[in-house]
Design a protein around this motif. Structure first.
Motif, PDB file in Angstrom:
ATOM      1  N   VAL A  38      35.473  22.319 -13.148  1.00 36.06           N
ATOM      2  CA  VAL A  38      34.185  21.651 -12.923  1.00 36.06           C
ATOM      3  C   VAL A  38      33.791  21.761 -11.456  1.00 36.06           C
ATOM      4  N   PHE A  39      34.742  21.495 -10.559  1.00 35.61           N
ATOM      5  CA  PHE A  39      34.465  21.569  -9.121  1.00 35.61           C
ATOM      6  C   PHE A  39      34.079  22.986  -8.714  1.00 35.61           C
ATOM      7  N   PHE A  40      34.817  23.960  -9.186  1.00 37.47           N
ATOM      8  CA  PHE A  40      34.569  25.339  -8.757  1.00 37.47           C
ATOM      9  C   PHE A  40      33.294  25.911  -9.371  1.00 37.47           C
ATOM     10  N   TYR A  41      32.963  25.490 -10.595  1.00 35.47           N
ATOM     11  CA  TYR A  41      31.657  25.872 -11.152  1.00 35.47           C
ATOM     12  C   TYR A  41      30.536  25.397 -10.238  1.00 35.47           C
ATOM     13  N   GLY A  42      30.627  24.122  -9.849  1.00 41.59           N
ATOM     14  CA  GLY A  42      29.590  23.563  -8.992  1.00 41.59           C
ATOM     15  C   GLY A  42      29.527  24.229  -7.637  1.00 41.59           C
ATOM     16  N   ALA A  43      30.692  24.491  -7.044  1.00 43.13           N
ATOM     17  CA  ALA A  43      30.721  25.159  -5.736  1.00 43.13           C
ATOM     18  C   ALA A  43      30.125  26.559  -5.836  1.00 43.13           C
ATOM     19  N   PHE A  44      30.424  27.253  -6.929  1.00 40.45           N
ATOM     20  CA  PHE A  44      29.877  28.598  -7.136  1.00 40.45           C
ATOM     21  C   PHE A  44      28.355  28.566  -7.158  1.00 40.45           C
ATOM     22  N   VAL A  45      27.789  27.625  -7.890  1.00 39.35           N
ATOM     23  CA  VAL A  45      26.336  27.560  -8.001  1.00 39.35           C
ATOM     24  C   VAL A  45      25.702  27.101  -6.690  1.00 39.35           C
ATOM     25  N   LEU A  46      26.317  26.142  -6.002  1.00 35.33           N
ATOM     26  CA  LEU A  46      25.782  25.697  -4.709  1.00 35.33           C
ATOM     27  C   LEU A  46      25.713  26.850  -3.715  1.00 35.33           C
ATOM     28  N   GLY A  65      17.577  35.524  -0.234  1.00 34.91           N
ATOM     29  CA  GLY A  65      17.305  36.875  -0.714  1.00 34.91           C
ATOM     30  C   GLY A  65      18.535  37.708  -1.002  1.00 34.91           C
ATOM     31  N   ARG A  66      19.726  37.087  -1.068  1.00 31.22           N
ATOM     32  CA  ARG A  66      20.956  37.816  -1.393  1.00 31.22           C
ATOM     33  C   ARG A  66      21.322  37.529  -2.846  1.00 31.22           C
ATOM     34  N   PHE A  67      20.863  38.368  -3.763  1.00 29.74           N
ATOM     35  CA  PHE A  67      21.015  38.084  -5.186  1.00 29.74           C
ATOM     36  C   PHE A  67      22.243  38.741  -5.813  1.00 29.74           C
ATOM     37  N   GLY A  68      22.624  39.907  -5.317  1.00 27.91           N
ATOM     38  CA  GLY A  68      23.678  40.674  -5.960  1.00 27.91           C
ATOM     39  C   GLY A  68      25.004  39.958  -6.123  1.00 27.91           C
ATOM     40  N   PRO A  69      25.541  39.314  -5.067  1.00 30.72           N
ATOM     41  CA  PRO A  69      26.869  38.691  -5.197  1.00 30.72           C
ATOM     42  C   PRO A  69      26.966  37.689  -6.335  1.00 30.72           C
ATOM     43  N   MET A  70      25.929  36.873  -6.509  1.00 28.71           N
ATOM     44  CA  MET A  70      26.001  35.855  -7.548  1.00 28.71           C
ATOM     45  C   MET A  70      25.931  36.467  -8.943  1.00 28.71           C
ATOM     46  N   MET A  71      25.278  37.624  -9.056  1.00 34.16           N
ATOM     47  CA  MET A  71      25.189  38.262 -10.367  1.00 34.16           C
ATOM     48  C   MET A  71      26.520  38.871 -10.770  1.00 34.16           C
ATOM     49  N   TRP A  72      27.232  39.459  -9.804  1.00 32.41           N
ATOM     50  CA  TRP A  72      28.419  40.221 -10.151  1.00 32.41           C
ATOM     51  C   TRP A  72      29.721  39.456  -9.984  1.00 32.41           C
ATOM     52  N   ALA A  73      29.739  38.368  -9.227  1.00 30.31           N
ATOM     53  CA  ALA A  73      30.984  37.628  -9.007  1.00 30.31           C
ATOM     54  C   ALA A  73      31.642  37.132 -10.296  1.00 30.31           C
ATOM     55  N   PRO A  74      30.868  36.656 -11.304  1.00 26.80           N
ATOM     56  CA  PRO A  74      31.525  36.176 -12.526  1.00 26.80           C
ATOM     57  C   PRO A  74      32.353  37.234 -13.242  1.00 26.80           C
ATOM     58  N   ILE A  75      32.056  38.502 -13.006  1.00 32.47           N
ATOM     59  CA  ILE A  75      32.849  39.547 -13.652  1.00 32.47           C
ATOM     60  C   ILE A  75      34.287  39.491 -13.152  1.00 32.47           C
ATOM     61  N   ALA A  76      34.472  39.095 -11.886  1.00 31.56           N
ATOM     62  CA  ALA A  76      35.832  38.949 -11.350  1.00 31.56           C
ATOM     63  C   ALA A  76      36.613  37.912 -12.142  1.00 31.56           C
ATOM     64  N   ASN A  77      35.932  36.860 -12.575  1.00 33.29           N
ATOM     65  CA  ASN A  77      36.595  35.837 -13.382  1.00 33.29           C
ATOM     66  C   ASN A  77      37.059  36.406 -14.717  1.00 33.29           C
ATOM     67  N   ASN A  78      36.208  37.191 -15.357  1.00 39.15           N
ATOM     68  CA  ASN A  78      36.618  37.807 -16.614  1.00 39.15           C
ATOM     69  C   ASN A  78      37.836  38.708 -16.409  1.00 39.15           C
ATOM     70  N   LEU A  79      37.852  39.440 -15.300  1.00 42.12           N
ATOM     71  CA  LEU A  79      38.982  40.329 -15.043  1.00 42.12           C
ATOM     72  C   LEU A  79      40.270  39.545 -14.835  1.00 42.12           C
ATOM     73  N   VAL A  98      38.245  31.852  -7.864  1.00 37.31           N
ATOM     74  CA  VAL A  98      37.987  33.147  -7.219  1.00 37.31           C
ATOM     75  C   VAL A  98      36.514  33.506  -7.345  1.00 37.31           C
ATOM     76  N   GLN A  99      35.937  33.200  -8.471  1.00 37.92           N
ATOM     77  CA  GLN A  99      34.507  33.457  -8.675  1.00 37.92           C
ATOM     78  C   GLN A  99      33.672  32.767  -7.609  1.00 37.92           C
ATOM     79  N   ALA A 100      34.068  31.561  -7.224  1.00 35.52           N
ATOM     80  CA  ALA A 100      33.349  30.834  -6.170  1.00 35.52           C
ATOM     81  C   ALA A 100      33.704  31.362  -4.783  1.00 35.52           C
ATOM     82  N   LEU A 101      34.978  31.587  -4.537  1.00 27.84           N
ATOM     83  CA  LEU A 101      35.419  32.008  -3.205  1.00 27.84           C
ATOM     84  C   LEU A 101      34.899  33.384  -2.824  1.00 27.84           C
ATOM     85  N   ILE A 102      34.669  34.211  -3.802  1.00 25.04           N
ATOM     86  CA  ILE A 102      34.237  35.579  -3.514  1.00 25.04           C
ATOM     87  C   ILE A 102      32.841  35.607  -2.882  1.00 25.04           C
TER      88      ILE A 102
END
Length: 599
Positions: free
Chosen positions: A197-205, A214-228, A268-272
């Motif tokens: 719950v904490f890391f989901y929120g930190a990721f979105v913040l 204007g930096r959109f790419g990192p947030m779109m692709w970071a969740p893929i690291a979680n799946n991996l 990791v999804q948030a930290l990335i």
């Protein structure tokens, strides 16, 4: 009054999108199937809306095609993860315990803060960057500090009350004598997973601060690291413990690997994202002077959206409880291969791919235009745009739904026939087929709601969702009571589709009263031609499978034969649909073909 409070005129000017689309997909889903995919869709729309603002309507299809790429990659990694779940822990009670514990943090995050973070945070940040002398730096620091405090306290409280959450989420049979080992695993996995719950929120913040700069790419692709990371955890489980399909709970080591490993993926999804904050010029330091943050205004903006979310989470809990009852019934009755939460979630993941790739991409590209037309009071043009969008989505989604229905058997084999589940995927296939109608109705409902959001009306969608949830819960309870354990997931899927059929029809009716009739005689003609083309494609798939499977040597139950069947018979169905669409003059299909060919 806060300096960040937005006037109605400012919100209608197009500077702020009134669409709570960032939360819609995740909340409207019956289960948070994959935590990476859910948050990816939560955040994808923020990026896409901002990107679409810089595009003209003439580039709509091109923009949608480009925005779909990230969703496709995320979904592919999600499929691998789903297959590994079946291989490692099967589809029985153990799998349902892990799935329930691992998805509830996403639902709780959404319930706690998702609406506020996603619906109004970016507009507030953008306004602060524009008006504040420091470019919104202090405002963003306050928001992050406040958000992390709330998330941290909430996470600690949730972990303390984990046993209560287990009682809420899981079917009551889990607490019966004889299920002590499974219950102990449910408690342990819930505690290990709740810090997500904490890391989901930190990721979105963090991600929303990047979006506002204007930096959109990192947030779109970071969740893929979680799946991996999830895939690595499941492969490790297979190598260390082997595959199973049990109902007697996990060992301490298995609980630690699955629970902590899943939470590490979200962390990791948030930290990335953190290195990208520095690159974007943002320097974080804690600030506790919360006066002027505009929290009261933020809550007012998101009030109806939060109510909408609450309704969906009630639906989520009911569906999860019913889903977990399948494994418990199977244990009590000595039945094999129950179809509960894990089967339902995996089938749902498959059927949501068309929505994520097509509908979300199209809606995010067109929403700024529809919002501007609504702000100008040009309801005729707004109605025309919504009609056009609905036709385009249906023209692309409907044939996919037909193909999923026809190819449910091979799809179930490819996704679930791994490890202990090899050759035992009938319940998965039946559930996939039961979800096929929902592919159409979910997207139709999703698009219809965007008309209300363009009108800055979040109240009507709430009441529509109350009706939809009531229908879903009512049908789910009544239909699952009539079947054995192996039929529960398919009945849940049928209930879901029926609920969204009611919801979409009601939404279109209500929206038509606001902006004029959306369904006219031309729409009736379009639907008639579309149904004819889909039936021809369905007949081509089923007919070719019947006639050609033997001669082509792909009539076996193996994964290779299943993949060949999907490619060959699905390809024949696709060609049939394209030809039929051309002959029947379904212009939406031919325009997409031309656009894709140009790309």
């Amino acid at each position: 009054m806060s300096r960040h409070r937005l006037s109605r005129r400012e919100r209608r000017s197009g500077a702020v999108s009134p669409v709570p689309a960032e939360t819609a997909t995740a909340q409207e889903a019956p289960l948070a199937v994959s935590e990476a995919d859910a948050v990816h869709e939560v955040t994808q729309t923020s990026e896409a809306v901002a990107e679409a603002e810089r595009r003209t309507s003439t580039g709509l299809l091109s923009a949608s095609v480009l925005m779909a790429a990230g969703t496709i990659v995320s979904r592919m990694s999600g499929f691998v993860r789903s297959a590994l779940i079946f291989a490692a822990i099967g589809s029985s009670l153990n799998a349902d315990i892990f799935t329930g514990a691992n998805t509830i943090p996403n639902a709780l995050y959404i319930l706690l803060a998702g609406g506020i973070f996603n619906v109004v945070l970016v507009p507030q940040l953008v306004r602060a960057m524009k008006n504040d002398s420091d470019g919104g730096e202090a405002y963003a620091q306050r928001i992050v500090t406040l958000g992390l405090l709330v998330l941290g306290i909430a996470t600690v409280v949730l972990v303390v009350f984990a046993p209560l959450l287990v009682r809420v989420v899981f079917d009551g049979r889990l607490f019966d004598p004889g299920n002590e080992s499974a219950l102990s695993s449910a408690y342990a996995l819930m505690r290990y997973c709740l810090p997500q719950v904490f890391f989901y929120g930190a990721f979105v913040l963090v991600g929303q601060i990047l979006n506002s700069r204007g930096r959109f790419g990192p947030m779109m692709w970071a969740p893929i690291a979680n799946n991996l990371i999830s895939c690595v955890v499941l492969v490790t489980f297979l190598l260390v413990y082997g595959g199973s399909n049990g109902s007697d709970g996990f060992s301490n080591g298995q609980e630690l690997l699955l629970g902590v490993g899943s939470t590490v993926g979200i962390a990791v999804q948030a930290l990335i994202l953190l290195p990208y904050l520095k690159a974007a010029g943002f320097r974080y330091r804690p600030r506790f002077d919360f006066r002027g943050v505009g929290l009261g205004h933020t809550l007012r903006l998101g009030a109806w959206t939060l109510a909408f979310i609450l309704v969906n989470q009630v639906m989520f809990v009911v569906v999860t409880r019913i889903g977990t009852s399948a494994g418990l019934l199977a244990v009590a009755n000595g039945e094999p291969d129950p179809a509960g939460t894990t089967v339902y979630a995996s089938a749902f993941l498959i059927t949501q791919v068309p929505h994520g790739v097509i509908t979300v991409s199209l809606v995010t590209a067109t929403m700024p235009l529809i919002s501007r037309l609504a702000a100008q009071g040009d309801f005729a043009a707004m109605r025309s745009e919504i009609r056009s969008n609905i036709r385009l989505v249906l023209a692309l989604i409907a044939p996919i739904a037909a193909a999923v229905l026809a190819l449910a058997g091979p799809l179930g084999t490819v996704v679930a026939s791994w490890g202990a589940m090899t050759g035992r995927t009938e319940t998965v296939s039946v559930t996939i087929a039961a979800f096929a109608p929902a592919i159409i109705f979910f997207s139709l409902h999703y698009m219809s709601l965007r008309g209300f959001y363009a009108l800055e009306d979040t109240r009507t969608p709430f009441f529509l969702q109350v009706v939809l949830a009531a229908v879903n819960i009512g049908l789910a309870v009544s239909l699952t009571a009539q079947v054995e354990a192996d039929g529960i997931s398919s009945m849940l899927a049928l209930s879901y589709g029926a609920a969204y059929l009611v919801g979409s029809l009601l939404a279109i009716t209500m929206l038509s009263r606001r902006i004029g009739a959306i369904v006219d005689w031309s729409a009736v003609g379009f639907v008639t031609r579309l149904v004819a083309a889909c039936l021809l494609a369905l007949a081509a798939i089923l007919g070719s499978a019947e006639l050609l499977a033997g001669p082509l040597g792909i009539e076996g139950d193996g994964k290779v034969d299943a993949m060949l069947a999907i490619v060959v018979f699905g390809g024949l169905g696709a060609v049939t649909y394209l030809v039929a669409a051309w002959l029947l003059r379904i212009r939406e299909v031919t325009s997409v073909v031309r656009t894709v060919a140009r790309r």
